[in-house]
Design an enzyme around this catalytic site. Structure first.
Site, short mmCIF file in Angstrom:
data_model
loop_
_atom_site.label_atom_id
_atom_site.label_comp_id
_atom_site.label_asym_id
_atom_site.label_seq_id
_atom_site.Cartn_x
_atom_site.Cartn_y
_atom_site.Cartn_z
N SER A 62 55.54 40.69 34.13
CA SER A 62 56.03 42.03 33.79
C SER A 62 56.60 42.08 32.37
O SER A 62 57.01 41.06 31.81
CB SER A 62 57.12 42.47 34.77
OG SER A 62 56.66 42.43 36.09
N1 SAH Z 1 57.49 38.93 39.34
C1 SAH Z 1 56.26 38.56 38.66
C2 SAH Z 1 55.40 39.79 38.42
C3 SAH Z 1 53.99 39.51 38.76
S1 SAH Z 1 52.96 40.94 38.94
C4 SAH Z 1 56.54 37.81 37.38
O1 SAH Z 1 57.72 37.71 36.97
O2 SAH Z 1 55.62 37.26 36.78
C5 SAH Z 1 53.14 41.29 40.66
C6 SAH Z 1 52.73 40.21 41.63
O3 SAH Z 1 52.79 40.78 42.93
C7 SAH Z 1 51.30 39.68 41.46
O4 SAH Z 1 51.33 38.29 41.32
C8 SAH Z 1 50.60 40.11 42.74
O5 SAH Z 1 49.60 39.19 43.19
C9 SAH Z 1 51.77 40.17 43.71
N2 SAH Z 1 51.53 40.99 44.92
C10 SAH Z 1 50.82 42.14 45.04
N3 SAH Z 1 50.84 42.58 46.31
C11 SAH Z 1 51.59 41.68 47.02
C12 SAH Z 1 51.95 41.55 48.39
N4 SAH Z 1 51.56 42.45 49.32
N5 SAH Z 1 52.72 40.51 48.75
C13 SAH Z 1 53.13 39.58 47.85
N6 SAH Z 1 52.80 39.63 46.54
C14 SAH Z 1 52.03 40.66 46.13
#
Ligand code: SAH
Length: 212
Positions: A62
């Protein structure tokens, strides 16, 4: 740390202050955690720009402002038990951990879960990672003082409301193409107060798990 990256990091932190991040605990976590370590080295020169960057499985780390904003909304206290939905690169989890929170984080892509778990273990032993569907939360460790959802949710999942401690808070971006940042305060078993904090764009929260 390379002095160019160090300089870029300080510039990012003063930029976050100008954009309205005032919680000194959040800002000092940004000082402690090196964002470039969470991305591929070919992207390091962009690591401290205030924008999202690509990671594996078509996902993103993010934007720093978004990480800071969500973290600030959660009013993290040392010792808080925090559930994160969407481990991704592990950066948000590391920021929470640097603030003294006990972090439980779930990811639906197995490859991201495996790689990020290994990496987080190397840099910080206090983060517990799980492979699973965040729509279900992690009931076995509930209740949580705080819950943070880092992907765009179609709605507020009921299991997450149930797993929140009374007086606990959840921050969740809700919506399809763009998301409204919502903070939910749980005032009793079945009572919640919702506040709204502007528009953001996240990768979507998707049901079920992916093995690739
Ligand atoms: N907090 C992360 C942001 C990653 S983007 C960071 O600091 O890098 C959001 C993430 O949510 C992605 O890796 C995606 O695969 C995950 N995601 C999407 N739907 C999800 C679900 N139902 N359960 C768990 N993770 C999920």
């Amino acid at each position: 740390m390379n002095y160019l990256l160090q300089g870029a990091k300080h510039k990012l932190i003063s930029g976050l202050r100008e954009k309205g991040i005032f919680d000194e605990n959040v800002l000092s976590a940004f000082e402690k955690v090196d964002r470039h370590k969470f991305i591929e080295s070919c992207l390091w020169r962009k690591a401290y720009e205030d924008r999202p960057l690509k990671i594996k499985c078509g996902q993103t780390i993010s934007q720093p402002f978004t990480v800071a904003f969500q973290t600030q909304l959660l009013q993290i206290q040392k010792g808080d038990k925090v559930l994160e939905i969407g481990t991704g690169s592990g950066y948000q989890a590391a920021i929470l951990s640097a603030m003294g929170a006990k972090v439980y984080s779930v990811e639906r892509f197995e490859e991201l879960f495996i790689d990020t778990s290994k990496f987080l273990e190397e840099i910080d032993h206090k983060i517990f990672t799980f492979f699973g569907d965040g729509f279900n939360g992690i009931p076995q460790f509930a209740p949580y003082d705080k819950i943070i959802v880092t992907c765009g949710a179609p709605n507020i999942p009921l299991p997450l409301l149930e797993q929140l401690k009374i007086t606990g808070m959840m921050v969740i971006p809700v919506g399809e193409n763009t998301q409204k940042m919502i903070r939910v305060l749980k005032t009793s078993k079945n009572d919640f107060i919702e506040e709204m904090f502007g528009n953001f764009i996240f990768v979507p929260m998707l049901k079920n798990t992916e093995t690739i």
